[in-house]
Scaffold this active site. Sequence first.
Site, PDB file in Angstrom:
ATOM      1  N   LYS A  16       0.827  -1.221   0.000  1.00  0.00           N
ATOM      2  CA  LYS A  16       0.000   0.000   0.000  1.00  0.00           C
ATOM      3  C   LYS A  16       0.856   1.264   0.000  1.00  0.00           C
ATOM      4  O   LYS A  16       0.675   2.136  -0.829  1.00  0.00           O
ATOM      5  CB  LYS A  16      -0.895   0.079   1.247  1.00  0.00           C
ATOM      6  CG  LYS A  16      -1.867  -1.047   1.443  1.00  0.00           C
ATOM      7  CD  LYS A  16      -2.776  -0.787   2.650  1.00  0.00           C
ATOM      8  CE  LYS A  16      -2.083  -0.776   3.981  1.00  0.00           C
ATOM      9  NZ  LYS A  16      -1.854  -2.080   4.618  1.00  0.00           N
ATOM     10  N   ARG A  90      -9.990   0.835   8.511  1.00  0.00           N
ATOM     11  CA  ARG A  90      -9.592  -0.492   8.963  1.00  0.00           C
ATOM     12  C   ARG A  90     -10.693  -1.174   9.754  1.00  0.00           C
ATOM     13  O   ARG A  90     -10.476  -2.246  10.301  1.00  0.00           O
ATOM     14  CB  ARG A  90      -8.337  -0.381   9.822  1.00  0.00           C
ATOM     15  CG  ARG A  90      -7.051  -0.536   9.007  1.00  0.00           C
ATOM     16  CD  ARG A  90      -5.888  -0.097   9.864  1.00  0.00           C
ATOM     17  NE  ARG A  90      -4.705  -0.867   9.670  1.00  0.00           N
ATOM     18  CZ  ARG A  90      -3.577  -0.390   9.134  1.00  0.00           C
ATOM     19  NH1 ARG A  90      -3.533   0.833   8.655  1.00  0.00           N
ATOM     20  NH2 ARG A  90      -2.500  -1.135   9.069  1.00  0.00           N
ATOM     21  N   ARG A 129      11.606  -5.847   6.087  1.00  0.00           N
ATOM     22  CA  ARG A 129      11.261  -4.428   5.984  1.00  0.00           C
ATOM     23  C   ARG A 129      12.035  -3.601   7.009  1.00  0.00           C
ATOM     24  O   ARG A 129      12.170  -4.005   8.163  1.00  0.00           O
ATOM     25  CB  ARG A 129       9.760  -4.275   6.198  1.00  0.00           C
ATOM     26  CG  ARG A 129       9.279  -2.868   5.978  1.00  0.00           C
ATOM     27  CD  ARG A 129       7.863  -2.880   5.543  1.00  0.00           C
ATOM     28  NE  ARG A 129       6.961  -2.887   6.679  1.00  0.00           N
ATOM     29  CZ  ARG A 129       5.659  -2.635   6.554  1.00  0.00           C
ATOM     30  NH1 ARG A 129       5.146  -2.377   5.377  1.00  0.00           N
ATOM     31  NH2 ARG A 129       4.885  -2.656   7.599  1.00  0.00           N
ATOM     32  N   ARG A 155      10.757  -1.609  12.415  1.00  0.00           N
ATOM     33  CA  ARG A 155       9.631  -1.101  13.204  1.00  0.00           C
ATOM     34  C   ARG A 155       9.286  -2.143  14.249  1.00  0.00           C
ATOM     35  O   ARG A 155       9.260  -3.332  13.953  1.00  0.00           O
ATOM     36  CB  ARG A 155       8.414  -0.883  12.290  1.00  0.00           C
ATOM     37  CG  ARG A 155       8.287   0.514  11.770  1.00  0.00           C
ATOM     38  CD  ARG A 155       7.260   0.617  10.684  1.00  0.00           C
ATOM     39  NE  ARG A 155       5.950   0.103  11.054  1.00  0.00           N
ATOM     40  CZ  ARG A 155       4.895   0.116  10.230  1.00  0.00           C
ATOM     41  NH1 ARG A 155       5.016   0.600   9.015  1.00  0.00           N
ATOM     42  NH2 ARG A 155       3.734  -0.368  10.613  1.00  0.00           N
ATOM     43  N   ARG A 166      -1.182  -8.582  13.796  1.00  0.00           N
ATOM     44  CA  ARG A 166      -1.755  -7.602  12.861  1.00  0.00           C
ATOM     45  C   ARG A 166      -2.566  -8.311  11.777  1.00  0.00           C
ATOM     46  O   ARG A 166      -3.603  -7.810  11.343  1.00  0.00           O
ATOM     47  CB  ARG A 166      -0.641  -6.741  12.238  1.00  0.00           C
ATOM     48  CG  ARG A 166      -0.055  -5.746  13.244  1.00  0.00           C
ATOM     49  CD  ARG A 166       1.261  -5.178  12.778  1.00  0.00           C
ATOM     50  NE  ARG A 166       1.118  -4.270  11.652  1.00  0.00           N
ATOM     51  CZ  ARG A 166       2.134  -3.887  10.874  1.00  0.00           C
ATOM     52  NH1 ARG A 166       3.360  -4.334  11.096  1.00  0.00           N
ATOM     53  NH2 ARG A 166       1.921  -3.054   9.886  1.00  0.00           N
TER      54      ARG A 166
HETATM   55  P1  AMP Z   1       0.493   1.012   9.043  1.00  0.00           P
HETATM   56  O1  AMP Z   1       1.639   1.963   9.007  1.00  0.00           O
HETATM   57  O2  AMP Z   1      -0.585   1.369   8.065  1.00  0.00           O
HETATM   58  O3  AMP Z   1       0.922  -0.423   8.946  1.00  0.00           O
HETATM   59  O4  AMP Z   1      -0.196   1.176  10.502  1.00  0.00           O
HETATM   60  C1  AMP Z   1       0.536   0.894  11.665  1.00  0.00           C
HETATM   61  C2  AMP Z   1      -0.377   0.817  12.878  1.00  0.00           C
HETATM   62  O5  AMP Z   1      -1.078   2.068  13.025  1.00  0.00           O
HETATM   63  C3  AMP Z   1      -1.496  -0.222  12.810  1.00  0.00           C
HETATM   64  O6  AMP Z   1      -1.057  -1.514  13.174  1.00  0.00           O
HETATM   65  C4  AMP Z   1      -2.478   0.363  13.827  1.00  0.00           C
HETATM   66  O7  AMP Z   1      -2.022   0.172  15.146  1.00  0.00           O
HETATM   67  C5  AMP Z   1      -2.386   1.855  13.534  1.00  0.00           C
HETATM   68  N1  AMP Z   1      -3.348   2.272  12.499  1.00  0.00           N
HETATM   69  C6  AMP Z   1      -3.070   2.689  11.239  1.00  0.00           C
HETATM   70  N2  AMP Z   1      -4.189   3.007  10.558  1.00  0.00           N
HETATM   71  C7  AMP Z   1      -5.216   2.793  11.420  1.00  0.00           C
HETATM   72  C8  AMP Z   1      -6.642   2.914  11.326  1.00  0.00           C
HETATM   73  N3  AMP Z   1      -7.243   3.322  10.208  1.00  0.00           N
HETATM   74  N4  AMP Z   1      -7.376   2.588  12.423  1.00  0.00           N
HETATM   75  C9  AMP Z   1      -6.808   2.166  13.556  1.00  0.00           C
HETATM   76  N5  AMP Z   1      -5.483   2.013  13.717  1.00  0.00           N
HETATM   77  C10 AMP Z   1      -4.678   2.318  12.664  1.00  0.00           C
END
Ligand code: AMP
Length: 213
Positions: A16, A90, A129, A155, A166
Amino acid sequence: MHRRTILFIGPPGCGKGTHADRLSEEYGIVPISVGELLRKAVESGTETGKRIADLMAQGMLVPDEIAMEVVKDALEDHSDMDLLFDGFPRSVKQAESLDRLLPDFDRKVDAAILFRVSDQEVIRRISGRRMDPATGKIYHIEFNPPPPDIKTVQREDDREEVVRKRLDIYHSQTEPVTDYYRKRGRLVEIDGEGTPDEVYSRLTEVLRPMLTE
Ligand code: AMP
């Protein structure tokens, strides 16, 4: 003029963020990574920031209201731009809130893109990653190695046990979002396996008409 609102949905590591950045360079659409904005909020060191950090480190979602606040701010900040939300919504609650919010900004969801990638491939991709902590830019030790002068870190939520969590959350809370958009005729499914170039060309086939008309 109608401003586009595009959503990227898919499991962690489905590409993404990478494709959002590339589309932004090529078509000028503004990528909004809710995860990245949340990581920035954590740096503020506030009580809410600490709570968010804790949830993220465990691979859990942050509360819907917090995600919606970040999204609302982004809509206010970029009212005259095409927007691409990467990793949002999400949960079905977030999708419903977005549908209530967008008309205030003269917008609707133009397309919700689902990147299909198997769990096995997700684990394989995420183990390599790495992130540049200074800029948030994501690299991969095999497919997109960082320049030698950049010191990257893994990370915390990319550790395998957290990635498995996740993925569980993705299947239980985020997958229902795909049905939400399918029922409304907004879902576009893309095969997210293969090289980044292959996936990107599948994606642009769908989005080019929308972004250039
Ligand atoms: P990402 O960088 O998109 O992988 O997001 C990392 C983390 O941010 C996720 O595992 C969630 O803890 C939080 N997060 C990101 N987007 C959302 C969302 N739309 N709703 C809730 N938590 C989010």
